[in-house]
Design a protein around this motif. Structure first.
Motif, short mmCIF file in Angstrom:
data_model
loop_
_atom_site.label_atom_id
_atom_site.label_comp_id
_atom_site.label_asym_id
_atom_site.label_seq_id
_atom_site.Cartn_x
_atom_site.Cartn_y
_atom_site.Cartn_z
N ALA A 32 0.84 -1.20 0.00
CA ALA A 32 0.00 0.00 0.00
C ALA A 32 0.87 1.24 0.00
N LEU A 33 0.29 2.35 -0.47
CA LEU A 33 0.95 3.64 -0.42
C LEU A 33 -0.03 4.67 0.10
N ALA A 46 -4.58 12.18 6.67
CA ALA A 46 -4.59 11.27 5.53
C ALA A 46 -5.28 11.90 4.32
N LEU A 47 -4.63 11.81 3.17
CA LEU A 47 -5.23 12.27 1.91
C LEU A 47 -5.74 11.07 1.11
N PHE A 48 -4.83 10.16 0.82
CA PHE A 48 -5.20 9.02 -0.03
C PHE A 48 -4.51 7.75 0.48
N VAL A 49 -5.23 6.64 0.32
CA VAL A 49 -4.65 5.32 0.51
C VAL A 49 -4.78 4.60 -0.83
N MET A 50 -3.67 4.14 -1.36
CA MET A 50 -3.67 3.57 -2.71
C MET A 50 -3.07 2.18 -2.66
N THR A 51 -3.74 1.26 -3.34
CA THR A 51 -3.29 -0.12 -3.26
C THR A 51 -3.13 -0.79 -4.62
N LEU A 52 -3.83 -0.34 -5.64
CA LEU A 52 -3.85 -1.05 -6.92
C LEU A 52 -3.10 -0.28 -7.99
N ASN A 53 -2.36 -0.99 -8.81
CA ASN A 53 -1.66 -0.37 -9.93
C ASN A 53 -2.66 0.36 -10.82
N GLY A 54 -2.36 1.59 -11.16
CA GLY A 54 -3.26 2.37 -11.99
C GLY A 54 -4.29 3.16 -11.21
N ASP A 55 -4.30 3.00 -9.88
CA ASP A 55 -5.23 3.75 -9.04
C ASP A 55 -5.09 5.24 -9.32
N GLU A 56 -6.24 5.91 -9.40
CA GLU A 56 -6.25 7.37 -9.43
C GLU A 56 -7.29 7.81 -8.41
N LYS A 57 -6.87 8.71 -7.51
CA LYS A 57 -7.81 9.17 -6.49
C LYS A 57 -7.84 10.69 -6.51
N LYS A 58 -8.99 11.25 -6.11
CA LYS A 58 -9.15 12.70 -6.16
C LYS A 58 -9.92 13.17 -4.96
N GLY A 92 5.11 4.12 2.29
CA GLY A 92 4.92 2.86 1.60
C GLY A 92 5.07 1.68 2.53
N SER A 93 4.45 0.59 2.14
CA SER A 93 4.57 -0.63 2.93
C SER A 93 4.62 -1.82 2.00
N ASN A 94 5.42 -2.82 2.37
CA ASN A 94 5.40 -4.07 1.62
C ASN A 94 4.87 -5.22 2.45
N THR A 95 4.42 -4.92 3.67
CA THR A 95 3.87 -5.98 4.52
C THR A 95 2.57 -5.60 5.19
N SER B 93 -2.49 4.83 14.69
CA SER B 93 -3.24 3.57 14.74
C SER B 93 -4.01 3.38 13.44
N SER B 94 -4.32 2.12 13.16
CA SER B 94 -5.22 1.80 12.04
C SER B 94 -5.96 0.52 12.38
N TYR B 95 -7.01 0.27 11.61
CA TYR B 95 -7.94 -0.80 12.00
C TYR B 95 -7.28 -2.16 11.98
N SER B 96 -6.65 -2.51 10.86
CA SER B 96 -6.09 -3.85 10.75
C SER B 96 -5.08 -3.88 9.63
N ARG B 97 -4.02 -4.58 9.80
CA ARG B 97 -3.02 -4.68 8.74
C ARG B 97 -3.49 -5.60 7.62
N THR B 98 -4.49 -6.40 7.87
CA THR B 98 -4.88 -7.36 6.84
C THR B 98 -5.67 -6.71 5.71
N VAL B 99 -6.11 -5.49 5.92
CA VAL B 99 -6.82 -4.77 4.86
C VAL B 99 -5.91 -3.66 4.39
N PRO B 100 -5.34 -3.76 3.19
CA PRO B 100 -4.30 -2.80 2.79
C PRO B 100 -4.80 -1.38 2.61
N GLY B 101 -6.08 -1.16 2.47
CA GLY B 101 -6.58 0.18 2.24
C GLY B 101 -6.85 0.98 3.50
N ASN B 102 -6.53 0.44 4.67
CA ASN B 102 -6.85 1.15 5.91
C ASN B 102 -6.06 2.43 6.07
#
Lengths: 111, 115
Positions: A32-33, A46-58, A92-95, B93-102
């Motif tokens: 996630a980013l 927080a502004l945006f949470v993005m997870t998928l390639n090609g994501d566009e958020k506004k 960014g996170s990879n886990t 804090s965030s709700y859960s790491r298992t949901v990447p959009g948190n």
């Protein structure tokens, strides 16, 4: 440790100008980013949470795109206003357990 | 809405003293973490927890201890303060790491000076 880099480090723009900045991260094992807006003496917002390639958020005049294959995200601000002045952070996170922040882009909008 | 609450907001310590930064969240979040922010360094992860009873080290854990006895609280302890620990500390804090959009929610920060 995930190496998240942001550029430029700082930016001064005139009111009404549009601007953009970059966040780059390793593309392997992407999770996630996040983009945050941070004003001095306040908590990051927080502004945006993005997870998928090609994501566009506004959100209003601010938008973001994500390219996980090449490892970058862009944040765009259209028609900058003085109240947009802040530091913009990406993380960014990879886990999902550990989020690594870039050093931020400090934006100053000159009236 | 309280969200993430940190105390104290400001603290001055002498070298060698110990202290605890308190962090509480009322959103029933599983994931909590502590960051420090230094000029030119961005936010660096100190310790994190994925649930009550579980903690792990982040990027810069030395000189700090944490515990997570309840879901709500995640205190950060400075064992023997050093000038290098002068920084702004953020709890998150965030709700859960298992949901990447948190979304990650931050406290308002604690300004710590060690003299």
């Amino acid at each position: 440790i995930l190496n998240v880099e942001q550029s430029p480090q700082s930016l001064h723009v005139q009111e009404g100008d549009s601007t953009n900045f970059t966040c780059s991260f390793p593309s392997s094992n992407f999770y996630a980013l996040h983009w945050y807006r941070w004003e001095t003496a306040k908590s990051p917002e927080a502004l945006f949470v993005m997870t998928l390639n090609g994501d566009e958020k506004k959100k209003g005049r601010i938008s973001a795109t994500l390219n996980t294959k090449e490892g970058y995200s862009y944040l765009y601000i259209k028609g900058s206003q003085p109240e947009d002045s802040a530091t913009y952070l990406c993380a960014g996170s990879n886990t999902g357990n550990q989020f690594y922040f870039g050093t931020g882009t400090s934006l100053t909008v000159i009236p | 809405n309280a969200g993430v609450t940190q105390t104290p907001k400001f603290q001055v310590l002498k070298t060698g003293q110990s202290m605890t930064l308190q962090c509480a969240q009322d959103m029933n979040h599983e994931y909590m973490s502590w960051y420090r922010q230094d000029p030119g360094m961005g936010l660096r992860l100190i310790h994190y927890s994925v649930g009550a009873g579980i903690t792990d080290q982040g990027e810069v854990p030395n000189g700090y201890n944490v515990s997570r006895s309840t879901t709500e609280d995640f205190p950060l302890r400075l064992l023997s303060a050093a000038p290098s620990q002068t920084s702004v500390y953020f709890c998150a804090s965030s709700y859960s790491r298992t949901v990447p959009g948190n979304t990650i929610y931050f406290g308002e920060g604690s300004w710590l000076t060690v003299v």
